[in-house]
Enzyme design. Sequence first.
Site, PDB file in Angstrom:
ATOM      1  N   THR A 238       1.747  -0.967   0.140  1.00  0.00           N
ATOM      2  CA  THR A 238      -0.381  -0.106  -0.044  1.00  0.00           C
ATOM      3  C   THR A 238       0.683   0.861   0.205  1.00  0.00           C
ATOM      4  O   THR A 238       1.413   1.038   0.794  1.00  0.00           O
ATOM      5  CB  THR A 238      -0.438  -0.042   1.668  1.00  0.00           C
ATOM      6  OG1 THR A 238      -1.915  -1.452   1.323  1.00  0.00           O
ATOM      7  CG2 THR A 238      -1.309   1.200   1.516  1.00  0.00           C
TER       8      THR A 238
ATOM      9  N   ARG B 106     -14.705  -6.677   2.513  1.00  0.00           N
ATOM     10  CA  ARG B 106     -13.481  -6.763   3.714  1.00  0.00           C
ATOM     11  C   ARG B 106     -12.545  -5.313   3.381  1.00  0.00           C
ATOM     12  O   ARG B 106     -12.530  -4.785   1.835  1.00  0.00           O
ATOM     13  CB  ARG B 106     -12.635  -7.854   3.665  1.00  0.00           C
ATOM     14  CG  ARG B 106     -11.477  -7.610   4.284  1.00  0.00           C
ATOM     15  CD  ARG B 106     -10.312  -6.650   4.301  1.00  0.00           C
ATOM     16  NE  ARG B 106      -8.789  -6.768   5.067  1.00  0.00           N
ATOM     17  CZ  ARG B 106      -8.347  -5.669   5.156  1.00  0.00           C
ATOM     18  NH1 ARG B 106      -8.229  -4.853   3.727  1.00  0.00           N
ATOM     19  NH2 ARG B 106      -7.243  -6.276   5.766  1.00  0.00           N
ATOM     20  N   VAL B 107     -13.134  -4.605   4.376  1.00  0.00           N
ATOM     21  CA  VAL B 107     -12.100  -3.043   4.192  1.00  0.00           C
ATOM     22  C   VAL B 107     -11.114  -2.760   5.345  1.00  0.00           C
ATOM     23  O   VAL B 107     -11.326  -3.548   6.564  1.00  0.00           O
ATOM     24  CB  VAL B 107     -13.164  -1.658   4.426  1.00  0.00           C
ATOM     25  CG1 VAL B 107     -12.470  -0.486   4.630  1.00  0.00           C
ATOM     26  CG2 VAL B 107     -14.364  -1.291   2.923  1.00  0.00           C
ATOM     27  N   GLY B 108      -9.767  -2.398   5.020  1.00  0.00           N
ATOM     28  CA  GLY B 108      -8.788  -2.920   6.052  1.00  0.00           C
ATOM     29  C   GLY B 108      -8.692  -1.146   6.121  1.00  0.00           C
ATOM     30  O   GLY B 108      -9.325  -0.631   7.023  1.00  0.00           O
ATOM     31  N   ASP B 109      -7.469  -0.632   6.847  1.00  0.00           N
ATOM     32  CA  ASP B 109      -6.954   0.278   7.807  1.00  0.00           C
ATOM     33  C   ASP B 109      -6.910   1.386   6.427  1.00  0.00           C
ATOM     34  O   ASP B 109      -7.183   2.314   7.192  1.00  0.00           O
ATOM     35  CB  ASP B 109      -6.129   0.212   8.284  1.00  0.00           C
ATOM     36  CG  ASP B 109      -5.078   0.217   7.495  1.00  0.00           C
ATOM     37  OD1 ASP B 109      -4.816  -1.125   6.868  1.00  0.00           O
ATOM     38  OD2 ASP B 109      -3.424  -0.390   8.033  1.00  0.00           O
TER      39      ASP B 109
ATOM     40  N   THR C  92       0.893   0.053   6.833  1.00  0.00           N
ATOM     41  CA  THR C  92       1.274  -0.615   5.123  1.00  0.00           C
ATOM     42  C   THR C  92       0.895  -1.643   6.301  1.00  0.00           C
ATOM     43  O   THR C  92       1.611  -1.906   7.542  1.00  0.00           O
ATOM     44  CB  THR C  92       2.041  -0.124   4.725  1.00  0.00           C
ATOM     45  OG1 THR C  92       2.350  -1.272   3.756  1.00  0.00           O
ATOM     46  CG2 THR C  92       3.670  -0.740   5.307  1.00  0.00           C
ATOM     47  N   GLY C  93       0.102  -3.553   6.177  1.00  0.00           N
ATOM     48  CA  GLY C  93       0.383  -4.079   6.649  1.00  0.00           C
ATOM     49  C   GLY C  93      -1.060  -4.145   6.573  1.00  0.00           C
ATOM     50  O   GLY C  93      -2.069  -3.386   6.191  1.00  0.00           O
TER      51      GLY C  93
ATOM     52  N   GLY D 277      -4.201  -5.069   7.533  1.00  0.00           N
ATOM     53  CA  GLY D 277      -5.347  -3.538   8.146  1.00  0.00           C
ATOM     54  C   GLY D 277      -5.887  -3.782   9.756  1.00  0.00           C
ATOM     55  O   GLY D 277      -6.314  -3.000  10.191  1.00  0.00           O
TER      56      GLY D 277
HETATM   57  N1  ASP Z   1      -3.202  -1.996   5.030  1.00  0.00           N
HETATM   58  C1  ASP Z   1      -3.866  -2.791   3.591  1.00  0.00           C
HETATM   59  C2  ASP Z   1      -4.452  -3.498   4.160  1.00  0.00           C
HETATM   60  O1  ASP Z   1      -4.941  -3.617   5.274  1.00  0.00           O
HETATM   61  C3  ASP Z   1      -2.884  -4.066   3.504  1.00  0.00           C
HETATM   62  C4  ASP Z   1      -1.531  -3.776   2.942  1.00  0.00           C
HETATM   63  O2  ASP Z   1      -0.854  -2.319   3.301  1.00  0.00           O
HETATM   64  O3  ASP Z   1      -1.073  -3.907   1.288  1.00  0.00           O
HETATM   65  O4  ASP Z   1      -5.884  -3.422   2.917  1.00  0.00           O
END
Ligand code: ASP
Length: 332
Positions: free
Chosen positions: A189, A217-220, A240-241, A243
Amino acid sequence: MKRRKFLKNSTLGSAAVLGVTPLVSCREAASPMPKPELLPGGPVAICTWDFKNATARAWEVLQEGGSALDAVEAGVMVEEADPGNQTVGLGGRPDRDGYVTLDACIMDSLGNCGSVMGLEGYVHAISVARKVMEQTPHVILVGEGASRFAREQGFPTRDLLTEASRQQWMEWKKNEDYQPVINIENHDTIGMLAMDADGALAGACTTSGLAYKMRGRVGDSPVIGAGLYVDPEVGGATATGLGEEVVRTVGSFLIVELMRQGKSPQEACEEGVRRILARKKGKPDFQIGFIALNTGGETGGYCIHPGFTYRQYDAQGHRNTPVSSYLKSSES
Ligand code: ASP
């Protein structure tokens, strides 16, 4: 990085340098001392990972006198348009049903923000998020409503599923191993923070989210406070990571608040990761990376597993900074 805050034209400052007692009347002495004006440490632009072209584009905007908001939008758009980046925009990996859905948010120095979640069929989710911020009374639009809004705003539609991402998805479908892979294979991300010549801050974060996520699904990344937060008096942070873990601790907001309490961007990012890990038992098998920028132009970053870096452009040039990690290479 060296802290770059300067006292500007402060009577007290000049007097101290000259070693003399400032001459003020009793009346003046009784009134509160004026706060020294802090000059910002910008311009500066940083982003998660080594997205050199994206950060260079943001830097170009800043050099031309553009705002931090324009810089972060233009910067992350570079990655959204790159089909080679399979976790952002065009060419992003699809959800488990084969749909590419984008999440993005943007925030400026005034506390304005906009977000889209689960946007389908539009490359520049960040620009749609900015339109949500500027053209609607809302902060977040999701799914079909977000797509309809993008269409009404005149954004061109496009099939975002590239052949490469489709092939990989077909391959994944053979065993449907729904375990997020740690680190860059699955987490790239782009989160970007910038400060312009006027000291205004802005941030942007855009992603196609975890590969093969459940539909919906929705992340951070599009969640203000989790994937991104900006406070004009303190600084900004982005993530990033995985979420889900960042949402649970409202990670970026936490980091900004830690900076407000006096921590450097580096210390704040370290504490942000520690908060996530405090709730976990055993060795974490997921990656999180945070970066932060304060109003003095200081930057920092921290992550769980080795391998995370951030790209920075400022008056000293540009560089890709390796980020220290909670786990060392031998433990990861
Ligand atoms: N943070 C993003 C999510 O969880 C994923 C990513 O950082 O690649 O959707």
